[in-house]
Structure formats: structure tokens, C-alpha cells
Design an enzyme around this catalytic site. Structure first.
Site, short mmCIF file in Angstrom:
data_model
loop_
_atom_site.label_atom_id
_atom_site.label_comp_id
_atom_site.label_asym_id
_atom_site.label_seq_id
_atom_site.Cartn_x
_atom_site.Cartn_y
_atom_site.Cartn_z
N ASN A 134 0.86 -1.18 0.00
CA ASN A 134 0.00 0.00 0.00
C ASN A 134 0.90 1.23 0.00
O ASN A 134 1.94 1.25 0.65
CB ASN A 134 -0.88 0.02 1.25
N GLU A 197 -1.87 0.77 -5.91
CA GLU A 197 -1.25 2.07 -6.14
C GLU A 197 -0.10 2.01 -7.14
O GLU A 197 0.06 2.90 -7.98
CB GLU A 197 -0.75 2.67 -4.82
N ASP A 241 -5.18 21.70 8.31
CA ASP A 241 -5.60 20.74 7.30
C ASP A 241 -6.22 21.46 6.11
O ASP A 241 -6.09 22.67 5.96
CB ASP A 241 -6.56 19.70 7.90
#
Length: 413
Positions: A134, A197, A241
Site C-alpha cells: 500500500n 497504487e 488541514d
């Protein structure tokens, strides 16, 4: 690695020799209006690259397509095989994270943060194959010369791999790669089935070479850190964020770094929190997901996450309306496809979805609130939305023409 993109962009990249401290970069970029400009900066004697994938147009330039083709292109992209090499190209140095130009972005940040580090991990019992890994981007706060604390979001893949390792009394081995190609960054930011990915990055890049080191497969990068996500927890945050507001402090797992590798004259890569680049990487990967979901219920033409919503909370969906009800079905499908999505506006194919002025025109002339406004209460939303509590209210606007009166909506050229 990032220097391949540097060659591709050529003189579009602005290089600055003025030396900056690690907490002066955001102010420098803002003062010089460089938010949408690829740059190489001098941070305490090290090269730092930023903004190499900060607009929709720059992403399309790497892919060799037009802006209007992006969503359909990504929705129909198929993974392809990768090449694996045993010749690892970087030199090993003594572990000392403080020698890297890790930035502090905003005054109230909990510390200096790695923001463009791709964390590569696999199940500790899995074989060393491309589809066993991952790859995802996690923010990581510097603790010491060999320790970071990482934000792992439940229940995403890295978190699940870490929980499984901890429950079996083990650390989770990881490789952290910094300074990868921008398209590899984009692939790592895309929500994909586990282990896809690398294949997806290969499809985006027209081929991907992975290098074998220890029990990892990693892409070409400027910096590689090998370590372990442990069961130790430390405070992580505050951190700005996507919304430009501070995320709260949490107890998060500590990463202990065991080995460190650098390219010669390495280029460190950094993503400024709440920047255009942050928005592109977090938001655009959702567009093909929404596109596919809406295509199951009506004829979808395009999808765009809006910049005003940080490319994260609001979407414009363009459809070819064939039957009444298509617009509302599109709203429901889009909201279901992306749990973080808060609102959807559905428009006809004659509306320019890249122009909010044109979208507002559709709302003004084709929408009636008592018939075309959809509200869903008590839904799971995004923890990044400061207006939400445990749940959120989601809404949709069907701003499509009524088929029974299409002539009433005819626009002059």
C-alpha cells in the site's frame, strides 16, 4: 523522482537562491505570490521543491490531456505492470532527520512536518510483490533525529495494517519516500483497492520502475527512510488541514527510523497544508469515483470538485438529462460515492462547470427550492468540516432543465 518533473517543466520552475529558515517558507511564497508556481527554494542550505502539481492544468500537462478530459480519463484508466530492479540507486547515511529541511508551516503547528512523504507498507506476512504494498500520503511530525509521529486515519489501509501488526505484538515496517514524481504522489493520494497504487501510478506515468531494498519495493525518490510504526503513542498536532483551520491534537503512533538514504544533492519535496497543491491531491482523485457512481444511474458528462470547497466538500456534476429524475438520482449517487462530500449541484451539458458564474446561472434559471432541493440529515461526513458534529446534513441542487419545457430554457449564443 522529482528531478524528472523538474526537467519536464523546464523554465516554468522558478529557482530562488535566497536562504530561508524552515519556518519562513509559507510567508515567502505568499509575499511573492507563488502559490501556483513550481519553485525550488533554498531552505537552510538545502533544495526544497514545491507546487509541482498545484493546478488542474499542471496535472493534465503531465498526462498530456485537456482539462475537460481529466475526469473521464482517470475514470477509464487501467493499471499496468511495473518493472522491478535490484539496483538501489541511493547512498546510505547516518540517520538524522534534523539534517533534512523539514518545514514548520504555520505558527501554531505542533512542530515541523513531513507533508509529502509517501508511506509504503504491506502486511508483515505478505510476499514481496508489487500488489502486496500500500502507498499513501501521511503527515508526519518530527519528534527527534530518528522519530516521527504520524497521523493514521481510521479505517484506511495503513491504519489497518498497523493495527494488525500491533495486535500480533509486532511493529509495522514501512518505507517513507520523499521527492517522488508528482504523478506518483497523485496515485498515492487516490483511494484504490489495496495493493493497486503501484499499478495505477504506472498507468499514469506510462511505466514505473520499482527498486528492491530489504523487504520493500519503492519508486525512484530523492529520500528514502526505512523504519517501523510502533505501538508507542505521542501527541500529534495541531496541524492545519485542507480547510485552512487547525486540526486537533491526538495520540498517534510513533515511527522509529532505522535507515536513511539520500540522492546526491537531494531535492526535498514539501506540500504546504491548505494550499492549491493540497487541494488538487485530496480532491481530484474523488472526481472519477463520483463519475463512475453517477454513470450507474444516468448519463454523466463530467465532474468537478469546487475550489471554494477546498476541492473536497462540494461537487458539480454535469449530465445529459434523458428522463425526469435523473438530476436527483445523480445527487444521491454522488453523495454515496464520496462520504466526505457535503453538497452536489447537478447541471446540464450546456453549462460550463469550470465557471461558477455559469453554474449559478443554472441555479437561478432552472432550480426551484421546493421541488429541486434535496436534504439528507444525519449522514456521516468529514471530520475536517468544522461545522459538522457527529453527523452532518448533506444537500443537493438539481439545476437541470425540465424536459417538458425545454424551449423555455433555450439560451442565445
Amino acid at each position: 523522482m522529482i528531478r524528472e518533473a523538474l526537467k519536464f517543466l523546464g523554465d516554468k520552475v522558478k529557482v530562488f537562491d535566497e536562504e530561508l529558515k524552515h519556518d519562513e517558507v509559507v510567508e515567502f511564497i505568499r509575499e511573492n505570490k507563488l502559490e501556483k508556481t513550481p519553485v525550488i527554494l533554498n531552505v537552510e542550505g538545502n533544495r526544497v521543491a514545491k507546487n509541482f502539481i498545484c493546478t488542474r492544468e499542471s496535472l493534465c500537462e503531465y498526462l498530456g490531456i485537456k482539462r475537460e478530459e481529466l475526469c473521464r480519463y482517470l475514470a477509464n484508466l487501467n493499471g499496468c505492470r511495473v518493472e522491478i530492479s535490484n539496483g538501489f540507486p541511493l547512498r546510505e547515511v547516518e540517520v538524522n532527520l534534523r539534517e533534512l529541511p523539514i518545514l514548520k508551516y504555520y505558527p501554531k503547528d505542533g512542530g515541523r512536518y513531513i507533508t509529502a512523504g509517501v508511506v509504503i507498507a504491506k502486511d508483515v506476512e505478505a510476499d514481496v510483490k508489487a500488489n502486496s504494498f500500500n502507498a499513501s500520503i501521511h503527515r508526519m511530525m518530527l519528534l527527534s533525529k530518528d522519530k516521527l509521529v504520524a497521523r493514521l486515519v481510521e479505517p484506511r489501509h495503513t491504519y489497518l495494517l498497523w493495527r494488525k501488526a500491533v495486535e500480533n505484538g509486532r511493529d509495522l515496517p514501512v518505507a517513507i519516500v520523499i521527492g517522488v514524481h508528482p504523478l506518483f504522489l497523485f496515485a498515492s493520494a487516490t483511494r484504490l483497492p489495496f495493493g493497486k497504487e503501484f499499478e495505477y501510478a504506472s498507468a499514469l506515468m506510462g511505466g514505473l520502475k520499482l527498486y528492491r531494498i530489504d523487504n520493500f519495493l519503492i519508486p525512484s525518490a530523492e529520500i528514502v527512510l526505512l523504519g517501523r510504526i510502533t505501538n508507542k503513542l505521542e501527541d500529534e498536532g495541531p496541524f492545519v488541514d485542507i480547510t485552512g483551520t487547525y486540526d486537533k491534537v491526538r495520540k498517534q503512533p510513533v515511527i522509529e527510523i532505522d535507515r536513511m538514504f539520500l540522492a546526491e544533492d537531494f531535492i526535498y519535496y514539501s506540500i504546504t497544508p491548505a494550499s492549491y497543491e493540497h487541494m488538487i491531491l485530496m480532491g481530484i482523485p474523488y472526481e472519477p469515483v463520483i463519475y463512475k457512481a453517477v454513470s450507474n444511474v444516468c448519463k454523466v458528462k463530467n465532474v468537478v470538485m469546487t475550489t471554494g470547497s477546498r476541492c473536497y466538500f462540494h461537487a458539480i456534476v454535469q449530465i445529459e438529462k434523458i428522463t425526469e429524475g435523473d438530476g436527483k438520482n445523480a445527487i444521491i449517487a454522488a453523495l454515496s460515492a464520496n462520504p466526505s462530500l457535503k453538497s452536489v449541484i447537478v447541471v446540464d451539458e450546456d453549462i460550463d462547470i469550470y465557471s461558477y458564474e455559469d453554474v449559478e446561472y443554472a441555479i437561478a434559471t432552472r432550480f426551484q427550492a421546493d421541488r429541486d432541493f434535496v436534504v439528507i440529515k444525519g449522514a456521516r461526513g468529514s471530520s475536517l468540516d468544522p461545522s459538522a458534529e457527529e453527523t452532518t446534513a448533506k444537500w443537493g441542487i438539481d439545476a437541470t432543465k425540465y424536459l417538458s419545457r425545454k424551449k423555455d430554457f433555450e439560451r442565445v449564443a
